[in-house]
Design an enzyme around this catalytic site. Structure first.
Site, mmCIF file in Angstrom:
data_model
loop_
_atom_site.group_PDB
_atom_site.id
_atom_site.type_symbol
_atom_site.label_atom_id
_atom_site.label_comp_id
_atom_site.label_asym_id
_atom_site.label_seq_id
_atom_site.Cartn_x
_atom_site.Cartn_y
_atom_site.Cartn_z
ATOM 1 N N LYS A 144 -0.028 28.654 -28.851
ATOM 2 C CA LYS A 144 -1.073 29.207 -27.953
ATOM 3 C C LYS A 144 -1.522 28.202 -27.283
ATOM 4 O O LYS A 144 -2.020 28.304 -25.731
ATOM 5 C CB LYS A 144 -1.999 29.994 -28.401
ATOM 6 C CG LYS A 144 -2.459 30.903 -29.550
ATOM 7 C CD LYS A 144 -3.651 30.789 -30.419
ATOM 8 C CE LYS A 144 -4.437 30.438 -31.170
ATOM 9 N NZ LYS A 144 -3.953 29.876 -32.007
ATOM 10 N N ARG A 162 -3.308 16.114 -36.126
ATOM 11 C CA ARG A 162 -4.361 16.327 -36.875
ATOM 12 C C ARG A 162 -4.794 16.227 -38.325
ATOM 13 O O ARG A 162 -4.462 16.333 -39.216
ATOM 14 C CB ARG A 162 -4.691 17.777 -35.876
ATOM 15 C CG ARG A 162 -5.139 17.562 -34.684
ATOM 16 C CD ARG A 162 -4.975 19.179 -33.971
ATOM 17 N NE ARG A 162 -5.797 20.353 -34.588
ATOM 18 C CZ ARG A 162 -5.875 21.644 -33.749
ATOM 19 N NH1 ARG A 162 -5.137 21.879 -33.015
ATOM 20 N NH2 ARG A 162 -6.933 22.154 -34.980
ATOM 21 N N ARG A 190 3.426 19.538 -35.672
ATOM 22 C CA ARG A 190 2.873 18.611 -34.869
ATOM 23 C C ARG A 190 1.808 17.267 -34.522
ATOM 24 O O ARG A 190 2.138 16.962 -35.640
ATOM 25 C CB ARG A 190 1.965 19.651 -34.368
ATOM 26 C CG ARG A 190 0.457 19.823 -33.479
ATOM 27 C CD ARG A 190 -0.233 20.646 -33.486
ATOM 28 N NE ARG A 190 -1.319 21.322 -34.106
ATOM 29 C CZ ARG A 190 -1.897 22.667 -34.028
ATOM 30 N NH1 ARG A 190 -1.534 23.329 -32.524
ATOM 31 N NH2 ARG A 190 -2.560 22.298 -34.797
ATOM 32 N N ARG A 203 -6.337 26.949 -42.835
ATOM 33 C CA ARG A 203 -6.287 27.768 -42.397
ATOM 34 C C ARG A 203 -6.076 29.064 -42.502
ATOM 35 O O ARG A 203 -6.370 29.865 -41.291
ATOM 36 C CB ARG A 203 -5.892 26.848 -41.240
ATOM 37 C CG ARG A 203 -7.105 25.162 -40.317
ATOM 38 C CD ARG A 203 -6.363 24.927 -39.521
ATOM 39 N NE ARG A 203 -6.146 24.945 -38.597
ATOM 40 C CZ ARG A 203 -5.112 24.107 -37.813
ATOM 41 N NH1 ARG A 203 -4.160 23.149 -39.062
ATOM 42 N NH2 ARG A 203 -4.782 24.054 -37.372
ATOM 43 N N ARG A 228 -12.146 33.954 -33.057
ATOM 44 C CA ARG A 228 -11.795 34.089 -34.413
ATOM 45 C C ARG A 228 -11.989 34.910 -35.017
ATOM 46 O O ARG A 228 -10.959 35.219 -36.634
ATOM 47 C CB ARG A 228 -11.594 32.306 -34.784
ATOM 48 C CG ARG A 228 -11.085 31.391 -34.183
ATOM 49 C CD ARG A 228 -10.068 31.373 -34.527
ATOM 50 N NE ARG A 228 -9.419 29.989 -35.104
ATOM 51 C CZ ARG A 228 -9.131 28.799 -34.271
ATOM 52 N NH1 ARG A 228 -9.664 28.950 -33.359
ATOM 53 N NH2 ARG A 228 -8.692 27.685 -35.398
HETATM 54 P P1 AMP Z 1 -7.739 25.158 -32.891
HETATM 55 O O1 AMP Z 1 -7.610 23.900 -32.179
HETATM 56 O O2 AMP Z 1 -7.979 26.328 -32.356
HETATM 57 O O3 AMP Z 1 -6.820 24.984 -33.616
HETATM 58 O O4 AMP Z 1 -9.207 24.936 -33.410
HETATM 59 C C1 AMP Z 1 -9.185 23.575 -34.437
HETATM 60 C C2 AMP Z 1 -10.370 24.145 -35.515
HETATM 61 O O5 AMP Z 1 -11.774 24.174 -35.572
HETATM 62 C C3 AMP Z 1 -10.358 25.549 -36.265
HETATM 63 O O6 AMP Z 1 -9.952 25.295 -37.835
HETATM 64 C C4 AMP Z 1 -12.517 25.539 -36.853
HETATM 65 O O7 AMP Z 1 -12.402 24.867 -37.576
HETATM 66 C C5 AMP Z 1 -12.864 25.213 -34.973
HETATM 67 N N1 AMP Z 1 -12.687 26.003 -34.150
HETATM 68 C C6 AMP Z 1 -12.163 26.640 -33.330
HETATM 69 N N2 AMP Z 1 -12.067 27.313 -32.192
HETATM 70 C C7 AMP Z 1 -13.225 27.772 -33.185
HETATM 71 C C8 AMP Z 1 -14.619 29.468 -33.244
HETATM 72 N N3 AMP Z 1 -13.741 30.336 -32.100
HETATM 73 N N4 AMP Z 1 -14.717 30.007 -33.830
HETATM 74 C C9 AMP Z 1 -14.527 28.859 -35.420
HETATM 75 N N5 AMP Z 1 -14.408 27.702 -35.525
HETATM 76 C C10 AMP Z 1 -13.454 27.809 -34.196
#
Ligand code: AMP
Length: 213
Positions: A18, A160, A127, A171, A93
């Site tokens: 994404k 990360r 990644r 996750r 989410r």
């Molecule tokens: P991402 O980079 O989108 O994979 O997000 C990394 C982490 O940020 C996730 O595993 C969550 O801990 C947090 N996070 C990102 N977006 C959200 C969201 N919309 N709601 C809750 N936690 C989020």
């Protein structure tokens, strides 16, 4: 005359690509790329109070509480670069966030990234990201030109903390329990598109453009 608004939501599991797709498409369409993950990671590295609260959830691969994410997102939705539209990457989410989003703004297209779980695990573990410009690399399919360094700014790439095996498992579980049910929620809406997210970034980009046309 101004351009028509383009407000897009990218949904799908972690590791589906994404962020990579959103960055390119947003540049092309000259709209904002709004990644809640990137916003939260910036808050964590700047050690803001919100970042300090979010940190432990993120490390564990859990969702950050809705009110914190909403606060950080709301500020960005109103920023000047989102005036002509945005691609929302990583929000909503869960169902509560989907309903909150409806209160905040109309959405023109919802794109679902469809990908089997074994491909996700492979992509997440390969990644690496640039901590400065957030460019995403994959050691197997899209390595940097100079090993360990970002092509754009030379910064040292990092893995990360939530791309470690234990957090990946959490996750994917959180995704299956909380985010995947959004598929049924959005599928019944007219602006929903599902895209096959397997293959190279270029192949996926082509399918997304077709889905948005
Ligand atoms: P991402 O980079 O989108 O994979 O997000 C990394 C982490 O940020 C996730 O595993 C969550 O801990 C947090 N996070 C990102 N977006 C959200 C969201 N919309 N709601 C809750 N936690 C989020």
């Amino acid at each position: 005359m101004g351009r028509p608004m383009l407000r897009i939501v990218f949904l799908g599991p972690p590791g589906a690509g994404k962020g990579t797709q959103a960055a390119e498409l947003a540049r092309d369409f000259r709209i904002a790329h709004l990644s809640t993950g990137d916003m939260l990671r910036s808050a964590v590295s700047e050690r803001t109070p919100l970042g300090q609260e979010a940190d432990a959830y993120m490390r564990a691969g859990k969702l950050v509480p809705d009110d914190l994410v909403l606060r950080i997102l709301q500020a960005r939705l109103g920023a000047p670069d989102a005036r002509d539209g945005f691609i929302l990457d990583g929000y909503p989410r869960n169902l509560a966030q989907a309903k909150e989003l409806e209160r905040l703004t109309p959405i023109d297209r919802v794109v679902w990234f469809d990908l089997p779980e074994d491909v996700l695990v492979e992509r997440l573990s390969q990644r690496r990201v640039c901590p400065l410009c957030h460019t995403v690399y994959n050691l197997a399919t899209h390595p940097p030109k100079v090993e360990g360094h970002c092509d754009k700014d030379g910064a040292e790439l990092i893995q990360r903390s939530d791309d470690q095996p234990a957090a990946i498992t959490t996750r994917l579980r959180v995704y299956a329990q909380l985010t995947e049910p959004l598929l049924a929620y959005y599928r019944q809406k007219g602006n929903f598109r599902s895209v096959d997210a397997t293959g190279t970034p270029a192949e996926v980009a082509k399918r997304i453009r077709a889905a948005l046309a």
